[in-house]
Design a protein around this motif. Structure first.
Motif, mmCIF file in Angstrom:
data_model
loop_
_atom_site.group_PDB
_atom_site.id
_atom_site.type_symbol
_atom_site.label_atom_id
_atom_site.label_comp_id
_atom_site.label_asym_id
_atom_site.label_seq_id
_atom_site.Cartn_x
_atom_site.Cartn_y
_atom_site.Cartn_z
ATOM 1 N N ASN A 259 0.841 -10.058 -5.133
ATOM 2 C CA ASN A 259 1.000 -9.088 -4.059
ATOM 3 C C ASN A 259 1.913 -9.710 -3.022
ATOM 4 O OD1 ASN A 259 -0.995 -6.791 -4.629
ATOM 5 N ND2 ASN A 259 -2.244 -8.623 -4.903
ATOM 6 N N VAL A 260 2.990 -9.039 -2.711
ATOM 7 C CA VAL A 260 3.934 -9.519 -1.703
ATOM 8 C C VAL A 260 3.760 -8.683 -0.440
ATOM 9 C CG1 VAL A 260 6.346 -9.888 -1.099
ATOM 10 C CG2 VAL A 260 5.566 -10.302 -3.443
ATOM 11 N N ILE A 261 3.399 -9.346 0.644
ATOM 12 C CA ILE A 261 3.252 -8.676 1.935
ATOM 13 C C ILE A 261 4.528 -8.909 2.742
ATOM 14 C CG2 ILE A 261 1.942 -8.534 4.078
ATOM 15 C CD1 ILE A 261 -0.481 -9.539 2.606
ATOM 16 N N THR A 262 5.197 -7.827 3.090
ATOM 17 C CA THR A 262 6.402 -7.902 3.919
ATOM 18 C C THR A 262 6.040 -7.516 5.342
ATOM 19 O OG1 THR A 262 7.835 -7.335 2.048
ATOM 20 C CG2 THR A 262 8.752 -7.068 4.255
ATOM 21 N N LYS B 57 -0.142 -5.198 17.481
ATOM 22 C CA LYS B 57 0.083 -3.763 17.331
ATOM 23 C C LYS B 57 1.525 -3.456 16.941
ATOM 24 C CE LYS B 57 -3.552 -2.228 20.519
ATOM 25 N NZ LYS B 57 -3.844 -1.555 21.808
ATOM 26 N N GLN B 58 2.453 -4.340 17.317
ATOM 27 C CA GLN B 58 3.860 -4.137 16.996
ATOM 28 C C GLN B 58 4.208 -4.601 15.584
ATOM 29 O OE1 GLN B 58 6.247 -6.034 20.068
ATOM 30 N NE2 GLN B 58 4.789 -5.433 21.641
ATOM 31 N N LEU B 59 3.304 -5.337 14.963
ATOM 32 C CA LEU B 59 3.551 -5.875 13.632
ATOM 33 C C LEU B 59 3.212 -4.832 12.572
ATOM 34 C CD1 LEU B 59 4.236 -8.552 12.029
ATOM 35 C CD2 LEU B 59 1.763 -8.880 11.875
ATOM 36 N N THR B 60 4.138 -4.605 11.657
ATOM 37 C CA THR B 60 3.886 -3.717 10.528
ATOM 38 C C THR B 60 3.940 -4.529 9.242
ATOM 39 O OG1 THR B 60 6.235 -3.129 10.321
ATOM 40 C CG2 THR B 60 4.854 -1.721 11.712
ATOM 41 N N ALA B 61 3.151 -4.124 8.272
ATOM 42 C CA ALA B 61 3.099 -4.854 7.005
ATOM 43 C C ALA B 61 3.038 -3.869 5.849
ATOM 44 C CB ALA B 61 1.885 -5.786 6.982
ATOM 45 N N GLY C 83 -16.616 -10.641 4.644
ATOM 46 C CA GLY C 83 -17.726 -9.743 4.376
ATOM 47 C C GLY C 83 -17.335 -8.311 4.095
ATOM 48 N N MET C 84 -16.020 -8.070 3.918
ATOM 49 C CA MET C 84 -15.550 -6.710 3.673
ATOM 50 C C MET C 84 -15.562 -6.438 2.169
ATOM 51 S SD MET C 84 -12.435 -6.639 6.428
ATOM 52 C CE MET C 84 -12.007 -4.949 6.044
ATOM 53 N N GLN C 85 -16.729 -6.391 1.590
ATOM 54 C CA GLN C 85 -16.872 -6.272 0.142
ATOM 55 C C GLN C 85 -16.396 -4.924 -0.388
ATOM 56 O OE1 GLN C 85 -17.648 -8.789 -1.701
ATOM 57 N NE2 GLN C 85 -18.167 -10.178 -0.039
ATOM 58 N N GLN C 86 -16.420 -3.894 0.454
ATOM 59 C CA GLN C 86 -16.046 -2.572 -0.015
ATOM 60 C C GLN C 86 -14.536 -2.368 -0.008
ATOM 61 O OE1 GLN C 86 -18.344 -0.598 -1.318
ATOM 62 N NE2 GLN C 86 -19.820 -2.209 -0.844
ATOM 63 N N SER C 87 -13.786 -3.282 0.617
ATOM 64 C CA SER C 87 -12.349 -3.144 0.703
ATOM 65 C C SER C 87 -11.687 -3.960 -0.396
ATOM 66 C CB SER C 87 -11.849 -3.621 2.079
ATOM 67 O OG SER C 87 -12.458 -2.873 3.099
ATOM 68 N N SER C 88 -10.462 -3.585 -0.711
ATOM 69 C CA SER C 88 -9.712 -4.349 -1.696
ATOM 70 C C SER C 88 -9.276 -5.668 -1.074
ATOM 71 C CB SER C 88 -8.497 -3.550 -2.157
ATOM 72 O OG SER C 88 -7.583 -3.398 -1.089
ATOM 73 N N PRO C 89 -9.041 -6.702 -1.914
ATOM 74 C CA PRO C 89 -8.611 -8.000 -1.366
ATOM 75 C C PRO C 89 -7.358 -7.902 -0.508
ATOM 76 C CG PRO C 89 -9.270 -8.226 -3.660
ATOM 77 C CD PRO C 89 -9.263 -6.758 -3.355
ATOM 78 N N LEU D 55 -4.309 -7.953 4.913
ATOM 79 C CA LEU D 55 -3.622 -7.232 5.980
ATOM 80 C C LEU D 55 -4.440 -7.248 7.266
ATOM 81 C CD1 LEU D 55 -2.279 -4.136 4.002
ATOM 82 C CD2 LEU D 55 -0.983 -6.130 4.773
ATOM 83 N N PHE D 56 -5.752 -7.114 7.108
ATOM 84 C CA PHE D 56 -6.640 -7.140 8.270
ATOM 85 C C PHE D 56 -6.548 -8.485 8.986
ATOM 86 C CE2 PHE D 56 -10.759 -8.283 10.102
ATOM 87 C CZ PHE D 56 -10.949 -7.240 10.997
ATOM 88 N N ILE D 57 -6.537 -9.569 8.215
ATOM 89 C CA ILE D 57 -6.467 -10.904 8.801
ATOM 90 C C ILE D 57 -5.114 -11.142 9.457
ATOM 91 C CG2 ILE D 57 -6.490 -13.383 8.285
ATOM 92 C CD1 ILE D 57 -8.488 -12.731 6.040
#
Length: 296
Positions: free
Chosen positions: A256-259, A238-242, A74-80, A85-87
């Motif tokens: 899109n590559v998420i590291t 909280k320790q995870l960075t992306a 439902g986060m329509q205002q955010s980019s995919p 990243l949120f998930i």
């Protein structure tokens, strides 16, 4: 000029004489500094950094995984990619990883710094370095809650410290609930703890067993720390960075590559967390996709 050179010579001689008078103190401070450095190196627990990557393809047709998850959250205002990243960093998803790997119970032992001493005396009096087990702990702690005990009143942490005695029994040296000392709640009879016995508390029980094939040495010190799965999941999340890297693969799609990066004192645990997180994430995405197909 002659007097000036003579004064400079006298100053240097006085400084050398003064330093020589303190030679024993200087030597002592040097030895102390070397000892402190040596102890620090022996006591220090290194932290490692591990990474994992996920590649997402954003099809412009709108039927892709990224758009699907965006619609569901439902986060329509955010980019995919922000939704991804949120998930990935959500405590709820990380809690599933914690449950899968059993990360909410941590085990420690206090050991003598390596290459110093060994034996009963050393284990009893010189065990000062905390070392954490991962999948090789000689003990296992289970915290079981009464079915009728309200979840809102359940503790977020239970900590038990033990010292091994002769005959495969333990002496409970510390018992904490939610970080607070709860030793007064223990009967005297349970302080000499026999593995497999139940420690009955208000609304829950604690049981500690010795894992089969594991050696328990007399005077060895152990600590078992249970943390509520969601609290542990939140802490790890909280320790995870992306970080995101974008690129174009064609006219109709974009990659899109998420590291993902995680720091941990145990490299195997960090790898297991990242690998399991990817598996859980893909399972969540597949479930969302199947739900969407059924709904249509």
């Amino acid at each position: 000029p002659g007097m000036q050179n003579q004064d400079d010579s006298l100053d240097i001689k006085e400084l050398v004489s003064f330093a020589w008078g303190l030679r024993y103190w200087i030597a002592l401070f040097g030895v102390v500094a070397v000892l402190i450095s040596y102890v620090y190196v022996k006591m220090y627990t290194p932290v490692y950094e591990r990474t994992s990557q996920i590649m997402l393809v954003d099809e412009k047709s709108g039927s892709n995984e990224m758009n699907l998850l965006r619609d569901i959250t439902g986060m329509q205002q955010s980019s995919p990619i922000d939704n991804e990243l949120f998930i990935l960093k959500s405590p709820s998803l990380m809690t599933k990883v914690v449950d899968e790997l059993g990360l909410n119970t941590r085990y420690y032992t206090y050991t003598v710094p390596k290459n110093l001493f060994d034996g009963k005396f050393a284990r009893k009096h010189l065990s000062v370095k905390a070392s954490e087990f991962y999948q090789d702990s000689p003990i296992q702690m289970n915290v079981e809650f009464d079915a009728l005990y309200p979840e809102s009143e359940r503790p977020t942490s239970v900590e038990v410290s033990l010292t091994a005695r002769e005959g495969q029994v333990f002496h409970i040296t510390e018992f904490r609930i939610n970080g607070k000392n709860a030793e007064k709640t223990l009967p005297d009879s349970i302080r000499t703890y026999h593995p497999g016995s139940q420690i009955v508390c208000n609304g829950f029980t604690v049981r500690i067993d010795i894992n089969e094939g594991r050696e328990i040495k007399e005077f060895s010190r152990y600590k078992a720390l249970w943390i509520a799965p969601y609290s542990m999941g939140t802490s790890i999340a909280k320790q995870l960075t992306a970080n995101v890297e974008s690129g174009v693969t064609g006219k109709t799609s974009k990659t899109n590559v998420i590291t993902m990066t995680l720091r941990d004192s145990n490299t195997k645990r960090a790898d297991d967390i990242l690998n399991t997180l990817v598996v859980k994430y893909k399972a969540e995405a597949k479930m969302f996709r199947n739900s969407s197909v059924i709904a249509t």
